[in-house]
Design a protein around this motif. Sequence first.
Motif, mmCIF file in Angstrom:
data_model
loop_
_atom_site.group_PDB
_atom_site.id
_atom_site.type_symbol
_atom_site.label_atom_id
_atom_site.label_comp_id
_atom_site.label_asym_id
_atom_site.label_seq_id
_atom_site.Cartn_x
_atom_site.Cartn_y
_atom_site.Cartn_z
ATOM 1 N N GLN A 1 1.117 -1.251 -0.310
ATOM 2 C CA GLN A 1 -0.314 0.306 -0.023
ATOM 3 C C GLN A 1 0.663 1.601 -0.463
ATOM 4 O OE1 GLN A 1 -2.179 -0.922 4.027
ATOM 5 N NE2 GLN A 1 -3.728 -1.541 1.994
ATOM 6 N N ARG A 2 2.002 1.633 -0.917
ATOM 7 C CA ARG A 2 2.771 2.516 -0.641
ATOM 8 C C ARG A 2 2.854 3.327 -1.336
ATOM 9 N NH1 ARG A 2 6.381 2.821 3.546
ATOM 10 N NH2 ARG A 2 6.534 4.902 3.176
ATOM 11 N N CYS B 1 -7.724 4.851 -10.799
ATOM 12 C CA CYS B 1 -9.007 4.649 -9.560
ATOM 13 C C CYS B 1 -8.791 3.164 -8.881
ATOM 14 C CB CYS B 1 -10.361 4.379 -10.206
ATOM 15 S SG CYS B 1 -11.284 5.693 -10.557
ATOM 16 N N LEU B 2 -7.908 2.450 -9.614
ATOM 17 C CA LEU B 2 -7.527 1.439 -8.467
ATOM 18 C C LEU B 2 -6.786 1.843 -7.602
ATOM 19 C CD1 LEU B 2 -8.407 -1.594 -11.169
ATOM 20 C CD2 LEU B 2 -9.582 -0.865 -9.478
ATOM 21 N N GLY B 3 -5.705 2.081 -8.643
ATOM 22 C CA GLY B 3 -4.178 2.920 -7.825
ATOM 23 C C GLY B 3 -4.569 3.499 -6.638
ATOM 24 N N LEU B 4 -5.454 4.528 -6.707
ATOM 25 C CA LEU B 4 -5.698 5.823 -5.773
ATOM 26 C C LEU B 4 -6.551 4.829 -4.923
ATOM 27 C CD1 LEU B 4 -5.556 8.516 -5.599
ATOM 28 C CD2 LEU B 4 -7.481 8.529 -5.130
ATOM 29 N N LYS B 5 -6.920 4.073 -4.748
ATOM 30 C CA LYS B 5 -8.120 2.938 -3.874
ATOM 31 C C LYS B 5 -7.378 2.473 -2.833
ATOM 32 C CE LYS B 5 -12.607 4.074 -4.310
ATOM 33 N NZ LYS B 5 -13.037 4.008 -2.631
ATOM 34 N N GLN C 1 -5.094 4.800 -0.703
ATOM 35 C CA GLN C 1 -6.623 5.411 0.331
ATOM 36 C C GLN C 1 -6.911 3.995 0.997
ATOM 37 O OE1 GLN C 1 -9.818 6.082 -2.271
ATOM 38 N NE2 GLN C 1 -8.835 8.422 -2.174
ATOM 39 N N SER C 2 -6.267 3.029 0.974
ATOM 40 C CA SER C 2 -6.452 1.761 2.295
ATOM 41 C C SER C 2 -5.713 1.784 2.796
ATOM 42 C CB SER C 2 -6.792 0.588 1.227
ATOM 43 O OG SER C 2 -5.338 -0.025 0.560
ATOM 44 N N ARG C 3 -4.631 2.152 3.350
ATOM 45 C CA ARG C 3 -3.755 2.290 4.314
ATOM 46 C C ARG C 3 -4.278 2.768 5.500
ATOM 47 N NH1 ARG C 3 1.780 4.804 4.101
ATOM 48 N NH2 ARG C 3 2.602 4.115 5.903
ATOM 49 N N THR D 1 -5.015 11.322 0.554
ATOM 50 C CA THR D 1 -4.046 11.295 -1.105
ATOM 51 C C THR D 1 -4.127 13.110 -1.278
ATOM 52 O OG1 THR D 1 -6.614 10.416 -1.525
ATOM 53 C CG2 THR D 1 -4.361 8.622 -0.853
ATOM 54 N N LEU D 2 -5.230 13.438 -0.536
ATOM 55 C CA LEU D 2 -5.958 14.998 -0.942
ATOM 56 C C LEU D 2 -4.385 16.035 -1.546
ATOM 57 C CD1 LEU D 2 -7.665 16.789 -1.523
ATOM 58 C CD2 LEU D 2 -6.847 17.999 0.767
#
Length: 494
Positions: A87-88, A139-143, A146-148, A178-179
Amino acid sequence: MTTSSLQPGSTRSRPKWDEAIPPVLRPLLRAYALGYASVVAPRLLTLVLQLVTRRSRDASNTTIPKLPRESFLVSLRRILRGGLALQRFPTFCAALVGGSTLLDVLSRFQIFISILSFEIIINGRHRLSRWIATFVAACLGLKLLQSRRSERFEETNPVKSELTPGTIHHTTRYAGRTLDLSLFAVTRALDVIVGGLWARRRGRRLASGRWTRVESAISNLTDPAIFAISCSLIMWAWVYSPSSLPRAYDKWISSAAAVDTRLIEALKRFRTGEIRYQEDTGQAPLLQGMCLEYKWPLQWGDPAKAIPFPCEIVHMGCGPSCEYHALSRCYRSCKWSMAMYLPLNLLLVVRHPNAKGLKTALLSACRSSAFLGSFIMLFYYGVCLARTRVGPHLIGRNSTACNKIDDGICVGSGCFLCGWSILLEAAGRRKDMALFVAPRAMATVLPRRYAWDKQWRETVVFAASTAVVFTCALEDRKRVRGVLGNVLGTVLEA
């Protein structure tokens, strides 16, 4: 062996490190390697500098216990392993770039919707399919990022339970980690869109001979204006709401500004009305502590007696002259920044050292140091202009006017002036610096934390912005200005 390779002065192109990898997978690996280096390299440098500092301190002072060698190795392993976590940022880079390129390849074999097939091929390029592929990957990469979980974006509160006796602790998660990344993507997308429209207008106007000096001035001053406005918002936030800035950014500005925190606190209390001139609100001890340290009269720190506080307090021991204080700030800041910029510029010429490269590195460090020194000088002199040189002549000298000046006007003047020091930098660097500070300025007017169920909005905005930037970078890297365009062009090429 060809004849050209035997000619004097001819050079062979070195094989790329990823030449043996299938072309479709190269962007993914390049993105991961670049993301890993960006995460690990700064921390390794900090660790090495800490080790060197501690060893020099240990050598001069034998009473301090020496740092065990094992602790350095533990820190080194933690840094190297930390960059490999799922998640990095490196994994995010690989998912974003690799996902967009792989999905784009798949879409060329099976067009998404047959009804849209006539729109997909525009000028021989699969723009729509590429945009959709990058949107999905973003979308998948940012999710994934954000899951961390992060303690800074969680809040645990006791809640009374109707089912069990006593209280239970409920943890609420907030979005916003992630803003900064999302605002960076938005800024770049806006730059690509607006820059493309302006370039088309410029081409048409030049072709017809109607390009005016006003339009030329707008082209030249847009980046400096973006930088100056962004710095105004950032410096205002640094004084009045530092929590709206990233902690590392706030700490760096504080180090560069080298200001007594009691002065900043006094400005905040003027803003909130806790300190008012000609009124005894019990706030005199705040600046009277500085008066004792600098051996000034105690009444200088009493708002009921000193109307306004003498500007010499702002100068922090540099004397009563605002101009001398500004120049001394410029000198000290240039010296401080030169110690930072010169080693970084010299590192760029270590690989191929030569006289020209050394001269370029030295000039670049001097120019950057002059920029930062002027930035800090203009900020402080802007404060003095409002408090002493210009403000009292325009607003007045009574207690009401002094309250207005010190509760925002003086800080606003410094914020307005400081960013125009960008004009000292080379034109090529202005655009990169403007696009670097713009997302941070946008973040100051947005909440750093917001409700978790609203996170999908940020994800959509980030994905759409990234899709715009990637699509333009694949078609023509020059459309994405600055260093980012070169980096994306190198990473995304087959």
